[in-house]
Design an enzyme around this catalytic site. Structure first.
Site, PDB file in Angstrom:
ATOM      1  N   ALA A 110      20.029  -9.432   3.739  1.00 21.26           N
ATOM      2  CA  ALA A 110      19.839  -8.837   2.418  1.00 21.26           C
ATOM      3  C   ALA A 110      20.994  -9.111   1.459  1.00 21.26           C
ATOM      4  O   ALA A 110      21.013  -8.577   0.354  1.00 21.26           O
ATOM      5  CB  ALA A 110      19.638  -7.332   2.560  1.00 21.26           C
ATOM      6  N   ASP A 111      21.935  -9.958   1.858  1.00 16.13           N
ATOM      7  CA  ASP A 111      23.093 -10.241   1.013  1.00 16.13           C
ATOM      8  C   ASP A 111      23.501 -11.716   1.129  1.00 16.13           C
ATOM      9  O   ASP A 111      24.647 -12.032   1.433  1.00 16.13           O
ATOM     10  CB  ASP A 111      24.251  -9.331   1.431  1.00 16.13           C
ATOM     11  CG  ASP A 111      25.410  -9.337   0.442  1.00 16.13           C
ATOM     12  OD1 ASP A 111      25.189  -9.681  -0.735  1.00 16.13           O
ATOM     13  OD2 ASP A 111      26.528  -9.003   0.860  1.00 16.13           O
ATOM     14  N   PRO A 112      22.554 -12.638   0.872  1.00 17.87           N
ATOM     15  CA  PRO A 112      22.855 -14.060   1.079  1.00 17.87           C
ATOM     16  C   PRO A 112      23.565 -14.723  -0.102  1.00 17.87           C
ATOM     17  O   PRO A 112      23.146 -15.768  -0.584  1.00 17.87           O
ATOM     18  CB  PRO A 112      21.471 -14.666   1.311  1.00 17.87           C
ATOM     19  CG  PRO A 112      20.594 -13.845   0.432  1.00 17.87           C
ATOM     20  CD  PRO A 112      21.158 -12.432   0.510  1.00 17.87           C
ATOM     21  N   ASN A 116      28.492 -15.666   1.914  1.00 10.83           N
ATOM     22  CA  ASN A 116      27.913 -15.303   3.206  1.00 10.83           C
ATOM     23  C   ASN A 116      27.075 -16.420   3.812  1.00 10.83           C
ATOM     24  O   ASN A 116      26.437 -16.222   4.841  1.00 10.83           O
ATOM     25  CB  ASN A 116      27.036 -14.052   3.079  1.00 10.83           C
ATOM     26  CG  ASN A 116      27.848 -12.782   3.025  1.00 10.83           C
ATOM     27  OD1 ASN A 116      29.021 -12.768   3.345  1.00 10.83           O
ATOM     28  ND2 ASN A 116      27.216 -11.704   2.605  1.00 10.83           N
TER      29      ASN A 116
END
Length: 137
Positions: A110-112, A116
């Site tokens: 949920a945080d690409p 990351n």
């Protein structure tokens, strides 16, 4: 019956709750991140997506130990160019991986953001930091 609760009691109770929550959240966050990474290793069917291994023997309540990934963060455009990565291919692979996670697996990173995600020397895409993951029911 009215309780004799002072302002000091309230402050002390809230500080205790805050401290306990932070300790608990930190511990659960590390374990949850490790479990999320391992879940995605099971779900992932794309050969060009890489998720680092968790080293459980070296993971404690205070330390999450994962495999070192030697790649180029997607935010570092100069290094991607210098290393002759096909940025269009990386973008297609990243987009396909994200849509596959969401639409096929129902479980996704949920945080690409570009810090990351890394480009690996063999043009695979590595997803790091699995602390923010979601499941679609």
């Amino acid at each position: 019956m009215k309780a004799d609760i002072t302002e000091e009691d309230t402050i002390q109770a809230s500080e205790t709750l805050r401290t306990n929550f932070q300790q608990h959240a930190s511990f659960l966050g590390q374990l949850e991140e490790a479990r999320n990474a391992e879940k995605m290793k099971i779900y992932n069917k794309l050969s060009y997506v890489y998720i680092p291994d968790v080293y459980w023997d070296f993971t404690t309540t205070r330390v999450l130990t994962m495999e070192y990934v030697d790649g180029v963060p997607l935010y570092d455009q100069n290094r991607l160019i210098d290393a002759d990565f096909d940025r269009k291919q990386l973008a297609q692979r990243l987009a396909t991986a994200i849509f596959s996670q969401i639409l096929e697996n129902g479980f996704f990173h949920a945080d690409p953001h570009p810090g990351n995600v890394m480009a690996l020397p063999d043009s695979r895409v590595a997803f790091l930091d699995w602390s923010e993951s979601c499941r679609i029911i």
